[in-house]
Design an enzyme around this catalytic site. Structure first.
Site, mmCIF file in Angstrom:
data_model
loop_
_atom_site.group_PDB
_atom_site.id
_atom_site.type_symbol
_atom_site.label_atom_id
_atom_site.label_comp_id
_atom_site.label_asym_id
_atom_site.label_seq_id
_atom_site.Cartn_x
_atom_site.Cartn_y
_atom_site.Cartn_z
ATOM 1 N N GLU A 192 34.847 6.854 -15.933
ATOM 2 C CA GLU A 192 34.630 7.818 -14.833
ATOM 3 C C GLU A 192 33.231 8.422 -14.892
ATOM 4 O OE1 GLU A 192 37.678 10.711 -15.591
ATOM 5 O OE2 GLU A 192 39.311 9.369 -15.020
ATOM 6 N N TYR A 249 24.035 27.359 -15.792
ATOM 7 C CA TYR A 249 24.047 26.829 -17.169
ATOM 8 C C TYR A 249 22.721 27.010 -17.894
ATOM 9 C CZ TYR A 249 27.539 24.050 -14.586
ATOM 10 O OH TYR A 249 28.549 23.643 -13.770
ATOM 11 N N CYS A 302 18.383 37.428 -3.585
ATOM 12 C CA CYS A 302 18.188 38.777 -4.108
ATOM 13 C C CYS A 302 18.921 39.033 -5.404
ATOM 14 C CB CYS A 302 18.604 39.784 -3.045
ATOM 15 S SG CYS A 302 17.596 39.531 -1.586
HETATM 16 N N1 LLP Z 1 35.981 12.654 -15.429
HETATM 17 C C1 LLP Z 1 36.471 13.910 -15.509
HETATM 18 C C2 LLP Z 1 37.905 14.116 -15.702
HETATM 19 C C3 LLP Z 1 35.584 15.006 -15.408
HETATM 20 O O1 LLP Z 1 36.063 16.235 -15.509
HETATM 21 C C4 LLP Z 1 34.193 14.780 -15.225
HETATM 22 C C5 LLP Z 1 33.257 15.890 -15.119
HETATM 23 C C6 LLP Z 1 33.753 13.441 -15.131
HETATM 24 C C7 LLP Z 1 34.672 12.418 -15.244
HETATM 25 C C8 LLP Z 1 32.316 13.088 -14.922
HETATM 26 O O2 LLP Z 1 31.502 13.501 -15.972
HETATM 27 P P1 LLP Z 1 29.966 13.038 -16.025
HETATM 28 O O3 LLP Z 1 29.945 11.537 -16.245
HETATM 29 O O4 LLP Z 1 29.323 13.399 -14.749
HETATM 30 O O5 LLP Z 1 29.432 13.801 -17.170
HETATM 31 N N2 LLP Z 1 28.808 20.976 -12.936
HETATM 32 C C9 LLP Z 1 28.440 20.555 -14.273
HETATM 33 C C10 LLP Z 1 29.162 19.303 -14.713
HETATM 34 C C11 LLP Z 1 30.664 19.421 -14.706
HETATM 35 C C12 LLP Z 1 31.374 18.166 -15.100
HETATM 36 C C13 LLP Z 1 32.843 18.307 -14.943
HETATM 37 N N3 LLP Z 1 33.604 17.137 -15.193
HETATM 38 C C14 LLP Z 1 26.927 20.396 -14.351
HETATM 39 O O6 LLP Z 1 26.242 20.614 -13.357
HETATM 40 O O7 LLP Z 1 26.384 20.096 -15.417
#
Ligand code: LLP
Length: 428
Positions: free
Chosen positions: A283, A327, A352
């Protein structure tokens, strides 16, 4: 997959997305605007697929289900659908998007810790390929709904392996205290209980320990725990045919950052899962989309600082790109037409609150009022996390393909948002 692997580069002193000069997009679409590169998305999809080419127990190999949350734009999903990707969705809205982009239902995985009954029903009605069940309670509800429809739904049990992913606390998901999955120590009993239910074919397990992982070691540890669980489940008489390894591979946000490559990741996975004999699902989100996008912005003005560096005030803000405020994330910031001069500045938006700061004391290209600049690595968790705070509306998105581009999401201005609001009659 850093700067060397994307298609945003200087030509004759002007930053281009593929063959399109960014000033042209700014002129025609306005700023701020997210700009995505189709060639980069495709390259990342290919590199990720090739890194996993040794895996899989059937001719098809593993399922790569793009984490829609990273970039749900329909055109982006379409590019990935054409690459053979499926989708990992976490809401009814994401499920609808994946279907609208032409993702085959059997390549859609439904993850998420709080799927509502309506969302479970939607997934069942659409015949999606797999639900990743996050709890005993959800498993019972899903089984009941499937049995009531006279069908058997395919599912994996999400397990929380209690591994520290060594990433930002807000995006770590695999520690015991995080809300995700079933604790490893209860995984076997929960699996046995749910596997016995009518309506549910519990065929494997799923994990996802966190995002922006800069080190493969926590993943390898987690995969080791899952391998042991698979063996234990089989020893207890369960058929385990599927394992979903989630996403999480990080990307370089700063020029010069070195992260494990998809090839490193693929080699580790091949090593960790070599004898599992299951169909694997992945994923990935950020690693596919992150460096395929920039946020193009214009400098509103440069203001003298108090006792620090000047403030470069840009027309993008924390509502458009939330990651720095949320973050403390770093995004490289570059002029679209760099003069060669440098400056040190605080890069801020117009909102703001002081949280609306993209960078503090940042050495960057010298900029003056009216100049264009980009925040890099904004293709994942960028536009999708936008809000309309300060009534700024929603930013537009553009997809570039060679020397052409298309607006793939209209700018939604404050007026359109206001149109959805009502003042009740009794307020006069
Ligand atoms: N699968 C599941 C169950 C997840 O919860 C996530 C991400 C992914 C796959 C994908 O993860 P990736 O390959 O993109 O690392 N908003 C945050 C990131 C939150 C990720 C949440 N889950 C940011 O801007 O860093």
């Amino acid at each position: 997959m850093g700067a060397a692997m994307d298609h945003f580069s200087l030509r004759d002193g002007v930053l281009h997305a593929e063959d399109v000069p960014l000033p042209r997009i700014a002129r025609e679409v306005g700023t701020p605007v997210y700009v995505y590169s189709r060639a980069t998305l495709e390259r990342h999809a290919r590199v990720f697929r090739e890194a996993l080419s040794e895996l899989g127990t059937d001719e098809e190999g593993p399922l790569i289900a793009f984490a829609v949350k990273a970039n749900p734009n329909l055109a982006v999903l379409k590019v990935l659908q054409r690459q053979g990707f499926g989708a990992d969705v976490v809401s009814g809205g994401e499920l609808r998007r994946a279907l609208a982009a032409g993702m085959p239902p059997e390549k859609i995985v439904f993850s998420g810790v709080g799927k509502t009954r309506a969302e479970l029903e939607l997934g069942l009605a659409e015949g999606i390929g797999q639900f990743n069940v996050e709890s005993r309670e959800e498993g019972h509800e899903l089984a009941e709904l499937a049995a009531a429809r006279g069908i058997e739904v395919q599912a994996c049990l999400r397990v929380n392996p209690d591994v520290d992913a060594k990433t930002h606390a807000k995006i770590s998901t695999g520690k015991a205290e995080n809300k995700f999955g079933v604790p490893l120590m209860r995984a076997q009993e929960t699996f046995a209980e749910l596997a016995a239910l009518d309506g549910l074919n519990l065929r494997g397990v799923a994990i996802h320990i966190g995002s922006q992982l800069a080190d493969l070691e926590p993943l390898e540890t987690a995969f080791g725990k899952i391998g042991k669980l698979v063996a234990d489940l089989r020893a207890a008489g369960h058929a385990v045919t599927h394992v979903d390894l989630g996403g999480g591979l990080g990307v370089p946000y700063r020029k010069g950052d070195t992260l494990p490559s998809p090839a490193d990741y693929g080699a580790m996975v091949a090593h960790a899962t070599g004898d599992w004999d299951v169909k694997l699902t992945f994923e990935p989100g950020r690693v596919i989309a992150g460096n395929a996008g920039v946020l193009l912005t214009r400098v509103v003005r440069v203001k003298r600082g108090g006792n620090g560096p000047p403030f470069v005030i840009v027309d993008a803000a924390m509502n458009d790109l939330a990651r720095p405020a949320l973050y403390g994330a770093w995004h490289d910031f570059e002029a679209v037409e760099p003069s060669g001069e440098r400056m040190t500045a605080n890069i801020v938006g117009p909102i703001c609150e002081t949280g609306d700061t993209f960078a503090t004391d940042r050495e960057c290209d010298a900029l003056v009022s009216g100049d264009l600049a980009v925040f890099r690595t904004a293709g994942a968790y960028g536009a999708t996390m936008a809000s309309s705070y300060n009534s700024r509306g929603f930013v537009a998105e553009v997809l570039v393909d060679g020397d052409r581009f298309a607006v793939v999401a209209d700018r939604i201005d404050a007026g359109a948002i206001m149109d959805a609001e009502r003042v009740p009659e009794w307020l006069g």
